[in-house]
Design an enzyme around this catalytic site. Structure first.
Site, PDB file in Angstrom:
ATOM      1  CB  SER A 134      11.868  -8.311   7.997  1.00 27.20           C
ATOM      2  OG  SER A 134      12.304  -7.329   9.089  1.00 27.20           O
ATOM      3  CE1 TYR A 148       6.476  -8.585  14.405  1.00 29.71           C
ATOM      4  CE2 TYR A 148       6.767  -6.323  13.960  1.00 29.71           C
ATOM      5  CZ  TYR A 148       6.553  -7.571  13.308  1.00 29.71           C
ATOM      6  OH  TYR A 148       6.223  -7.635  12.128  1.00 29.71           O
ATOM      7  CE  LYS A 152       8.785  -9.761  11.759  1.00 26.51           C
ATOM      8  NZ  LYS A 152       8.856 -10.836  10.902  1.00 26.51           N
ATOM      9  CB  THR A 183      -2.351  -9.706   6.959  1.00 25.44           C
ATOM     10  OG1 THR A 183      -1.720  -9.226   7.819  1.00 25.44           O
ATOM     11  CG2 THR A 183      -1.829  -9.604   5.600  1.00 25.44           C
TER      12      THR A 183
END
Length: 297
Positions: A134, A148, A152, A183
């Site tokens: 999550s 978004y 979540k 990332t």
């Protein structure tokens, strides 16, 4: 370590870091990705330890086929990681209908679908650990990422309820809630809503992400090691926050929520029916607060 892992979104970001860590520690991985050819280097290095599988997590048929293929190949599943997902930034009213649907389909519906697909196997085994990747955005709301975070927050609620459902069956469930990690979440995988000039703060956030200047504090290799250790823990948490950024955000939010709750508590309590008994003495009160099923004293 010889666990069998099923990891979605294994070709990029945290999913790839975790896949590499599991393989390096002797585990076996059903590694799913939209383009499994991106896993060719890991297949060359680890051979039979890894089973690359094509999977678009928004495709229900592919989910079923991937799970069946993984179980057929390895004989079981021990750890299931719902990692596939992507971010989007913009004002709530600015998102296109397609953007809203895509966020919910990928970040909420897909992990629910994968979870439902693997549960019959884990239930039969009376074992297994599901890790839902999550976000701290599933615990703390922030301007500019409303859709978004809607996904979540939903995933976190699903996980918390599911953990209680399947605990008697020997299955563990954890919502992993990282802050920013190094990332491509805020990089090449980030998408954007059309701009509305009035939303200054939202647009500044979007511009910052788009600039490439954002450098997260989290290390995905360290997160992967934490998750490796987590699946061996006899009593893993239902919610696991990762990173100093996430910890700081949650601490502040919890403090503000507690203060707001206590300030408005008299209003909350004022709405009970005049003839209602104390909630703690009701069957539902025993169920929710004391873990005693209705009908039991």
């Amino acid at each position: 370590m010889n666990n069998v892992w099923f990891i979605t979104g294994s070709s990029r970001g945290l999913g790839r870091s975790l896949t590499k860590a599991v393989l390096a520690n002797g585990g076996r991985v059903a590694a799913t990705a939209r383009q499994p050819k991106q896993l060719a280097d890991l297949v060359a290095q680890y051979g039979p330890q890894i089973l690359p599988l094509a999977l678009d997590v928004t495709n229900a048929t592919q989910i079923t086929e991937a799970v069946v293929a993984a179980v057929g190949h390895f004989g079981r599943l021990d750890v299931v990681v719902n990692n596939a997902g992507f971010g989007i930034t913009g004002a709530a009213e600015a998102y296109t209908e397609e953007q809203v649907r895509s966020q919910l389909e990928t970040n909420l519906y897909a992990p629910i679908a994968v979870t439902r697909a693997v549960l019959p196997y884990l239930r039969k085994q009376r074992s297994g650990h599901i890790l839902q990747i999550s976000s701290i955005g599933g615990r703390v709301g922030n301007a500019g990422v409303s859709v978004y975070q809607a996904a979540k927050f939903g995933l976190g609620g699903f996980t918390e309820a599911l953990a209680k459902e399947v605990a008697p069956l020997g299955i563990k469930v954890t919502s992993v809630e990282p802050g920013g990690f190094r990332t491509d979440w805020a990089g090449t995988s980030m998408t954007f809503a059309p701009t509305i000039a009035d939303y200054t703060a939202v647009n500044q956030r979007a511009d910052y992400f788009a600039s490439g200047d954002f450098v997260a504090v989290g290390d995905p290799a360290k997160a992967a090691q934490v998750l490796l250790d987590l699946v061996g823990h006899p009593a893993p948490p239902v919610h696991l926050v990762l990173g100093s950024e996430a910890a700081a955000m949650l601490s502040k939010a919890d403090s503000e929520r507690k203060a707001e709750f206590e300030h408005w508590l008299p209003v909350s309590l004022s709405t009970d029916h005049a003839e209602a008994e104390n909630f703690l003495d009701t069957p539902m009160g025993r169920l929710y607060l004391n873990n005693t099923p209705p009908g039991n004293a």
